[in-house]
Design a protein around this motif. Structure first.
Motif, PDB file in Angstrom:
ATOM      1  N   GLN A 380     -47.989 -63.715 -63.417  1.00  0.00           N
ATOM      2  CA  GLN A 380     -48.815 -64.134 -62.293  1.00  0.00           C
ATOM      3  C   GLN A 380     -50.192 -64.578 -62.767  1.00  0.00           C
ATOM      4  OE1 GLN A 380     -48.903 -62.312 -58.364  1.00  0.00           O
ATOM      5  NE2 GLN A 380     -47.770 -60.598 -59.259  1.00  0.00           N
ATOM      6  N   THR A 381     -50.754 -65.545 -62.065  1.00  0.00           N
ATOM      7  CA  THR A 381     -52.123 -65.980 -62.348  1.00  0.00           C
ATOM      8  C   THR A 381     -53.066 -65.322 -61.355  1.00  0.00           C
ATOM      9  OG1 THR A 381     -51.332 -68.106 -63.164  1.00  0.00           O
ATOM     10  CG2 THR A 381     -53.652 -67.972 -62.554  1.00  0.00           C
ATOM     11  N   PRO A 382     -54.049 -64.564 -61.831  1.00  0.00           N
ATOM     12  CA  PRO A 382     -54.950 -63.854 -60.910  1.00  0.00           C
ATOM     13  C   PRO A 382     -55.937 -64.803 -60.242  1.00  0.00           C
ATOM     14  CG  PRO A 382     -55.668 -63.550 -63.160  1.00  0.00           C
ATOM     15  CD  PRO A 382     -54.374 -64.307 -63.242  1.00  0.00           C
ATOM     16  N   GLU A 391     -54.622 -62.514 -72.956  1.00  0.00           N
ATOM     17  CA  GLU A 391     -54.063 -61.743 -74.069  1.00  0.00           C
ATOM     18  C   GLU A 391     -52.725 -61.102 -73.727  1.00  0.00           C
ATOM     19  OE1 GLU A 391     -57.214 -59.058 -74.861  1.00  0.00           O
ATOM     20  OE2 GLU A 391     -58.442 -60.548 -75.955  1.00  0.00           O
ATOM     21  N   LYS A 392     -52.361 -61.042 -72.464  1.00  0.00           N
ATOM     22  CA  LYS A 392     -51.083 -60.470 -72.065  1.00  0.00           C
ATOM     23  C   LYS A 392     -49.950 -61.449 -72.371  1.00  0.00           C
ATOM     24  CE  LYS A 392     -52.846 -57.630 -68.255  1.00  0.00           C
ATOM     25  NZ  LYS A 392     -52.751 -57.366 -66.798  1.00  0.00           N
ATOM     26  N   ASN A 393     -48.752 -60.927 -72.542  1.00  0.00           N
ATOM     27  CA  ASN A 393     -47.585 -61.776 -72.798  1.00  0.00           C
ATOM     28  C   ASN A 393     -47.315 -62.695 -71.616  1.00  0.00           C
ATOM     29  OD1 ASN A 393     -47.108 -60.577 -75.276  1.00  0.00           O
ATOM     30  ND2 ASN A 393     -45.719 -59.041 -74.434  1.00  0.00           N
ATOM     31  N   GLY A 394     -46.750 -63.859 -71.930  1.00  0.00           N
ATOM     32  CA  GLY A 394     -46.302 -64.760 -70.875  1.00  0.00           C
ATOM     33  C   GLY A 394     -47.190 -65.962 -70.672  1.00  0.00           C
ATOM     34  N   VAL A 395     -46.605 -66.974 -70.041  1.00  0.00           N
ATOM     35  CA  VAL A 395     -47.306 -68.210 -69.682  1.00  0.00           C
ATOM     36  C   VAL A 395     -47.659 -68.131 -68.202  1.00  0.00           C
ATOM     37  CG1 VAL A 395     -47.093 -70.715 -69.479  1.00  0.00           C
ATOM     38  CG2 VAL A 395     -46.077 -69.520 -71.438  1.00  0.00           C
ATOM     39  N   GLY A 396     -48.904 -68.452 -67.879  1.00  0.00           N
ATOM     40  CA  GLY A 396     -49.328 -68.392 -66.482  1.00  0.00           C
ATOM     41  C   GLY A 396     -48.749 -69.523 -65.655  1.00  0.00           C
ATOM     42  N   TYR A 408     -59.671 -72.972 -55.397  1.00  0.00           N
ATOM     43  CA  TYR A 408     -59.372 -72.584 -56.772  1.00  0.00           C
ATOM     44  C   TYR A 408     -57.897 -72.204 -56.875  1.00  0.00           C
ATOM     45  CZ  TYR A 408     -64.398 -72.736 -57.445  1.00  0.00           C
ATOM     46  OH  TYR A 408     -65.703 -73.149 -57.516  1.00  0.00           O
ATOM     47  N   HIS A 409     -57.615 -71.022 -57.453  1.00  0.00           N
ATOM     48  CA  HIS A 409     -56.234 -70.614 -57.644  1.00  0.00           C
ATOM     49  C   HIS A 409     -55.504 -70.552 -56.300  1.00  0.00           C
ATOM     50  CE1 HIS A 409     -52.697 -68.406 -58.632  1.00  0.00           C
ATOM     51  NE2 HIS A 409     -53.123 -67.270 -58.109  1.00  0.00           N
TER      52      HIS A 409
END
Length: 496
Positions: A380-382, A391-396, A408-409
């Motif tokens: 998830q994108t915050p 730095e967390k695993n995964g692609v946003g 914005y998001h």
């Protein structure tokens, strides 16, 4: 019958040792490959030496060969793995797929051109220089993009809040005028990093590629395949963008007017380099991620030159059924025990998950020896980006819609989200109906004795009718027996 060819030579395989398995795309995490299920034998003779060269008897090193595979009436591309010599034979393995085998190993960024925004020759990326340059073309370039959508454009410039990108800023910081956002815009126009009303370093401009853009750039633009199916036409999928952490900035250190002091300013590189803004995936990895993370059936047809992508839990409810009551099989049908208790669908950073049972979907973390785990490649994108999130695993994943870009998001689009859990989430929209069906299903193994035509029917049917009911075809495994095939089919029975 199955033939393996290299350099126009048909390899002398020992027919009885060759077993090939093909699993229906909807039931496997792999991507469109047929493979041998056990090592098989090739006779050691002059033809074998002419095709493969000397045996690896003295090197003890496995060899790989690009081969053609004639399976029925279709020619595929494959890789033959020479494992070891056996007296009078060579022990080998085989995988094969459609004509695009060589393309699948290429990185997705390699299909995209480098883009020079002033229409000059693209230049290599540099992080720092003492040579100043003019980057004012960026304002018009971005302004021309922001109101356009995929697939008209393959990337765009969504605005994201990222206040700590340059750390805690002080008045003597090179970035003290940073607005706290990537692609900060005023009425659709981005202020640039050069001097505007006495302010330096106002903005960070960076392109974000749409999730489906590698599919179109590779298959449609480069390979000249048609892209069909519900996925390609889904406005929600078309609006998803991939979140990266790179930018286009170049640090320029130059003297002040009196040349006794030096200043550092940042301007935007004039070339967009796709490898900086796309994940480091091969084409095969990318398609596999699309398929597994959104529960998609992917069918590549090299005859019609199409790639067909449909949501599994939509297409399988309305699939045509082929009557095979006349096919010969050896023994009565008895169901195999399904030991899966639940599915655990979770994000790459493990922060977002659901557990799916045969009658429930819950955000309680359930995992035991009978749990089947599906881990996506995304996170998830915050609302506000942080360094710890990158730095967390995964692609946003995020959405882009220029009409609402000032928010914005964008957390949801057309009542869909990029979260796994929750209303409109990935689990609810793409998985729950299908996975609950599998948990309630019965599995059967059936041994058929088939002609070439009957084998082809089993291979190309999603659903078959026999024993007064319909079954989904999960996989087939076949071996040759003179003019016939011995086919082990794994079937699934369920009540939708």
């Amino acid at each position: 019958m199955l033939k393996i060819l290299i350099n126009n030579i048909t390899l002398p395989t020992v027919e009885a040792t060759v077993k090939i398995k093909k699993e229906r795309d909807a039931f496997t995490s792999d991507f469109t490959t047929a493979s041998s299920t056990q090592p098989f034998l090739i006779v050691e003779n002059q033809n074998t030496v002419a095709a493969l060269g000397p045996s690896n008897r003295f090197t003890k090193k496995n060899k790989e060969y690009k081969v053609s595979v004639l399976d029925g009436f279709t020619i595929y591309k494959g890789i033959l793995y020479e494992l070891e010599p056996v007296d009078g034979y060579r022990k080998c393995d085989l995988v094969y797929t459609n004509e695009l085998l060589d393309e699948y190993s290429k990185k997705i960024h390699s299909f995209f051109p480098e883009i020079e925004i002033e229409n000059n020759t693209p230049k290599a990326y540099i992080e720092a220089t003492s040579v100043d340059f003019i980057d004012t073309a960026w304002a018009g370039y971005v302004e021309n993009f922001v109101s356009r959508s995929f697939p008209e454009v393959y990337f765009n410039f969504p605005t994201f809040k990222y206040p700590t990108q340059f750390g805690e800023l002080k008045t003597d910081s090179d970035w003290y005028k940073y607005k706290g956002s990537i692609n900060y815009k005023v009425l659709g126009v981005p202020p640039l990093n050069n001097n505007v009303d006495g302010l330096n370093n106002q903005n960070v401009i960076a392109p974000f590629y749409y999730l489906l853009s590698p599919l179109y750039q590779s298959f449609y633009d480069y390979l000249e395949y048609s892209i069909v199916g519900d996925v390609a036409n889904d406005k929600v999928m078309q609006s998803r963008v991939l979140i990266h952490e790179n930018n286009l900035l170049v640090e320029i250190t130059q003297p002040e007017n009196d040349e006794t002091e030096w200043q550092t300013v940042y301007k935007h590189h004039l070339t967009i380099h796709p490898e900086r803004f796309l994940p480091d995936w091969t084409l095969a990895e990318y398609i596999k991620i699309l398929k597994n993370d959104f529960n998609i059936e992917v069918v590549v047809d090299q005859v019609t030159k199409t790639i067909n992508l449909n949501y599994v839990q939509d297409v399988y409810w309305n699939t045509p059924v082929k009557n095979i009551n006349g096919f010969k099989y050896k023994k009565p049908l008895y169901p195999k025990t399904n030991t899966t208790s639940n599915y655990l669908l979770k994000s790459a950073d493990n922060d977002d998950f659901v557990s799916i049972t045969s009658n429930d979907l819950t955000v309680v973390f359930r995992e035991d020896v009978n749990t089947e785990i599906i881990e996506t490649s995304f996170k998830q994108t915050p609302e506000v980006l942080t360094k710890s999130w990158f730095e967390k695993n995964g692609v946003g994943l995020s959405f882009y819609n220029y009409l609402t870009d000032d928010t914005y998001h964008i957390t949801s689009y057309l009542n869909r989200t990029n979260a796994i859990a929750g209303s409109g989430g990935i689990a609810e929209v793409y998985f729950i109906k299908w996975l609950q069906m599998l948990l309630a299903a019965n599995f059967f193994e059936v041994d058929f004795i088939c002609s070439q035509r009957e084998k082809s029917i089993l291979e190309n049917s999603r659903s078959v009718y026999m024993e007064n009911q319909s079954f989904l075809v999960k996989s087939i495994e076949f071996e040759q027996n003179e003019s016939l095939y011995l086919v082990l089919a794994e079937l699934i029975s369920f009540n939708p």
